[in-house]
Scaffold this motif. Structure first.
Motif, PDB file in Angstrom:
ATOM      1  N   SER A 193      -4.091   4.517  -2.596  1.00 13.52           N
ATOM      2  CA  SER A 193      -2.912   3.661  -2.510  1.00 13.52           C
ATOM      3  C   SER A 193      -3.339   2.201  -2.332  1.00 13.52           C
ATOM      4  O   SER A 193      -2.722   1.287  -2.899  1.00 13.52           O
ATOM      5  N   VAL A 194      -4.406   2.000  -1.551  1.00 14.30           N
ATOM      6  CA  VAL A 194      -4.939   0.640  -1.401  1.00 14.30           C
ATOM      7  C   VAL A 194      -5.532   0.174  -2.737  1.00 14.30           C
ATOM      8  O   VAL A 194      -5.294  -0.950  -3.184  1.00 14.30           O
ATOM      9  N   LYS A 242       1.914  11.985   5.169  1.00 12.82           N
ATOM     10  CA  LYS A 242       2.492  10.873   5.932  1.00 12.82           C
ATOM     11  C   LYS A 242       1.369   9.968   6.433  1.00 12.82           C
ATOM     12  O   LYS A 242       0.309  10.455   6.839  1.00 12.82           O
ATOM     13  N   HIS A 243       1.606   8.681   6.375  1.00 11.77           N
ATOM     14  CA  HIS A 243       0.621   7.715   6.881  1.00 11.77           C
ATOM     15  C   HIS A 243       1.343   6.701   7.766  1.00 11.77           C
ATOM     16  O   HIS A 243       2.432   6.237   7.410  1.00 11.77           O
ATOM     17  N   ILE A 244       0.732   6.359   8.880  1.00 10.94           N
ATOM     18  CA  ILE A 244       1.313   5.364   9.790  1.00 10.94           C
ATOM     19  C   ILE A 244       0.343   4.196   9.931  1.00 10.94           C
ATOM     20  O   ILE A 244      -0.821   4.385  10.268  1.00 10.94           O
ATOM     21  N   GLU A 293      -5.750   9.886  -0.483  1.00 13.48           N
ATOM     22  CA  GLU A 293      -4.496   9.331  -1.018  1.00 13.48           C
ATOM     23  C   GLU A 293      -4.198   7.952  -0.441  1.00 13.48           C
ATOM     24  O   GLU A 293      -3.640   7.095  -1.129  1.00 13.48           O
ATOM     25  N   PHE A 294      -4.557   7.724   0.818  1.00 14.36           N
ATOM     26  CA  PHE A 294      -4.362   6.374   1.372  1.00 14.36           C
ATOM     27  C   PHE A 294      -5.322   5.401   0.691  1.00 14.36           C
ATOM     28  O   PHE A 294      -4.936   4.306   0.292  1.00 14.36           O
ATOM     29  N   ARG A 300      -4.058  -0.174  13.659  1.00 16.09           N
ATOM     30  CA  ARG A 300      -4.306   1.264  13.726  1.00 16.09           C
ATOM     31  C   ARG A 300      -3.736   1.958  12.501  1.00 16.09           C
ATOM     32  O   ARG A 300      -2.623   1.649  12.062  1.00 16.09           O
ATOM     33  N   ILE A 301      -4.481   2.909  11.955  1.00 17.42           N
ATOM     34  CA  ILE A 301      -3.920   3.738  10.891  1.00 17.42           C
ATOM     35  C   ILE A 301      -4.100   5.206  11.254  1.00 17.42           C
ATOM     36  O   ILE A 301      -5.064   5.595  11.907  1.00 17.42           O
ATOM     37  N   LYS A 302      -3.126   6.000  10.846  1.00 19.89           N
ATOM     38  CA  LYS A 302      -3.143   7.444  11.094  1.00 19.89           C
ATOM     39  C   LYS A 302      -2.749   8.083   9.778  1.00 19.89           C
ATOM     40  O   LYS A 302      -1.605   7.921   9.332  1.00 19.89           O
ATOM     41  N   LEU A 303      -3.687   8.751   9.132  1.00 23.96           N
ATOM     42  CA  LEU A 303      -3.508   9.169   7.741  1.00 23.96           C
ATOM     43  C   LEU A 303      -3.543  10.685   7.594  1.00 23.96           C
ATOM     44  O   LEU A 303      -4.487  11.325   8.041  1.00 23.96           O
ATOM     45  N   ASP A 304      -2.553  11.236   6.915  1.00 24.33           N
ATOM     46  CA  ASP A 304      -2.609  12.664   6.586  1.00 24.33           C
ATOM     47  C   ASP A 304      -3.638  12.934   5.502  1.00 24.33           C
ATOM     48  O   ASP A 304      -4.245  13.998   5.466  1.00 24.33           O
ATOM     49  N   SER A 305      -3.797  11.994   4.595  1.00 25.42           N
ATOM     50  CA  SER A 305      -4.738  12.196   3.490  1.00 25.42           C
ATOM     51  C   SER A 305      -5.564  10.939   3.278  1.00 25.42           C
ATOM     52  O   SER A 305      -5.066   9.937   2.762  1.00 25.42           O
ATOM     53  N   ILE A 315      -1.664   9.899  -8.707  1.00 27.75           N
ATOM     54  CA  ILE A 315      -0.385  10.033  -8.002  1.00 27.75           C
ATOM     55  C   ILE A 315       0.172   8.654  -7.626  1.00 27.75           C
ATOM     56  O   ILE A 315       1.367   8.390  -7.774  1.00 27.75           O
ATOM     57  N   MET A 368      -8.938  -2.443   4.420  1.00 22.93           N
ATOM     58  CA  MET A 368      -7.944  -2.926   5.380  1.00 22.93           C
ATOM     59  C   MET A 368      -8.572  -3.260   6.737  1.00 22.93           C
ATOM     60  O   MET A 368      -8.163  -4.210   7.398  1.00 22.93           O
ATOM     61  N   GLU A 409      -0.060   0.684  12.053  1.00 20.17           N
ATOM     62  CA  GLU A 409       0.481  -0.019  13.228  1.00 20.17           C
ATOM     63  C   GLU A 409      -0.321  -1.291  13.480  1.00 20.17           C
ATOM     64  O   GLU A 409      -1.547  -1.258  13.534  1.00 20.17           O
ATOM     65  N   ILE A 430       0.824  -1.205   0.000  1.00 17.70           N
ATOM     66  CA  ILE A 430       0.000   0.000   0.000  1.00 17.70           C
ATOM     67  C   ILE A 430       0.858   1.254   0.000  1.00 17.70           C
ATOM     68  O   ILE A 430       0.552   2.232  -0.680  1.00 17.70           O
TER      69      ILE A 430
END
Lengths: 328, 328
Positions: free
Chosen positions: B284-285, A266-268, B280-281, B272-277, B19, B127, A270, A138
């Motif tokens: 990406s998936v 940025k994406h995290i 866009e995430f 856990r996910i932490k997404l700026d956008s 993108i 996800m 976990e 991803i």
């Protein structure tokens, strides 16, 4: 008809597998195979035979999937290819560096005999591997982090026990909170070995042993401890038995990735597990994948497989309709 | 040869897909299709045509996978079956309750025409669904928790904007920390709607509007706000534009399960996910699964698929050997 499961090896993993099968409506335990004398092995499930491992060839038409519960160091490199020529098998081989070699040996045996053999199933390798692969697919532009613990490292505990003067020892691997937070906050830190994990040892000394000398030997042990901050506690045998017999473990897999025209976002991701019983969680994963082994075999797949080859739906007892309605 | 991707719809998702394709070595953007006048749509990738959606039938032999970037309310229920009869397609249909119906419609179209059509790809569904399914398969005896945020809920923001006197509004869904901690600690809490999420609104009023009345209307709105603790801030249009145009989002999926003969061992799995956008995430998936659509089509699979049907390795550009050596 229920999937008939065989278990080879009746230690912590074998026992965990037995318990997990009891909780699965679509499976039944057909037999437990042991290299010990079967009379000495008392299992939990009533009415299920305990059989000499050498007799296993007589069971080829009575078992759908054989779960190999041996160790990765010496058992599985031999057992998995050997039994893949007789059964569909599944193992929890976890020597990461030797997985490609193990895969090739097992693949050959399974293809020649027409079986499905799944290797390296558990949490690392296993669920952690899955999470690394999903997150990398991803977020192709990013950084991976894996942390282990808090939990017992068998290898490190063994290393401490080999020191002269040590009667018993447990070593806990502990992820360092500041490192976890830096990753979680998207700081993409470069972390040294010392900055990622702490090592904590609980040691019972032989009578008359020199505590200071033992502590020095632990802390300076190359590969195992020298690169880490290590805390050593000397405790009594009673305290050891009372407080350090658990098999809790856990860990974290992170991926920190960037997207956007200028990589401005940025994406995290976990993934975290916290386990009261490492062997019971591992065998819970094994049982879910044993279900997949049967499905893949029934649809004509052959050869060696890993968790990366398995559609998630294959782990489930529910139909596609049910899964889509309830989980999607 | 690269996988040729078409994009239908050029909003946030379409742009995100463009993108993500630029970052994938094995893919190329073949065309962007729009229902607007193509002359009015300026895309980022040079040399790629923007084409009237009505012309799309001429592109059936030039596109391997068509990514449908429309909305779930009215676009995708029509578009996905329609275009599945012409192309391999993928969508991010996210109306959970209507997924079974959407699946059936798309499956019929895709099977009749001989295509692969993947639906409901993103993070929830997507996800998060995967994580629910894996965790339920591993820990069949347990409890599930999903938390969303902190992030913007489009539906709730729209609901606030429909109130008379409101010029603009953003609503953030915020998971409540105490609830997360209770789940993480294995307390298996029974959580009311109010205990799981907080709602925070940033509102720009029309001139002369009655702030107190607007606040009351928001807080008492059935379904959307009445069951939650809601915080309302009235801010200027400048502040709104400066601080509330982001598309950050995130969330948590937990499973808390028990194993053991007496169910004495507790295990917690957290994703856990932490997404700026968010868009866009999501794209990406979508792009990773577009890769899988092509592979599944090439190996002869047909019909509607979801993330639950896809082996993780299919999302990757790497070979099985590479994946086993580096990720397992």
């Amino acid at each position: 008809m229920k999937t008939r499961i065989g278990i080879l090896g009746y230690g912590n993993l074998g026992k965990g597998a037995e318990i997990a099968i009891a909780g699965a409506d679509d499976m039944e335990l057909a037999a437990v195979f042991t290299r010990r004398s079967p009379a000495d092995v008392k299992i939990l499930t009533e009415g299920v035979p305990v059989v000499q491992a050498e007799e296993i060839e007589k069971w080829t038409d009575k078992i759908d999937v054989l779960i190999l519960c041996g160790g990765s160091a010496t058992d599985l490199p031999v057992q998995t290819p050997k039994y893949a020529s007789l059964f569909n098998v599944i193992d929890s081989f976890d020597t990461h560096a030797k997985i490609p070699e193990h895969f090739n040996n097992v693949d050959k045996a399974a293809k020649e005999s027409g079986h499905v053999a799944m290797i390296s199933v558990g949490w690392d390798p296993g669920m952690f591997s899955l999470n690394r692969v999903y997150a990398n697919a991803i977020l192709p532009d990013g950084k991976d982090y894996t942390f282990w613990g808090k939990g017992v490292s068998q290898g490190h505990s063994d290393a401490v026990r080999r020191i002269q003067g040590v009667k018993n020892a447990k070593q806990y691997t502990i992820p360092i909170e500041a490192a976890l937070e830096a990753v979680r906050n998207g700081e993409d830190p470069e972390l040294s070995t010392r900055e990622k994990h702490l090592r904590e040892c609980f040691v019972v000394l032989e009578e008359g042993a020199d505590a200071a000398a033992v502590e020095k030997q632990i802390k300076e042990m190359p590969n195992y401890f020298a690169d880490y901050d290590t805390i050593v506690h000397f405790i009594s045998e009673e305290e050891f038995n009372a407080n350090h017999s658990g098999m809790a473990h856990g860990g974290f897999v992170f991926r920190s990735g960037k997207t956007g025209l200028k990589k401005e976002n940025k994406h995290i991701i976990e993934y975290r597990i916290k386990l009261d019983s490492n062997p019971e969680f591992t065998t819970s994963v094994l049982i879910a994948y044993a279900r997949a082994v049967k499905k893949m075999y029934d649809e004509g797949q052959r050869g060696c497989k890993t968790v990366l080859d398995v559609p998630p739906a294959y782990l489930c007892t529910q139909s596609g309709d049910e899964l889509r309605a309830h989980f999607l």
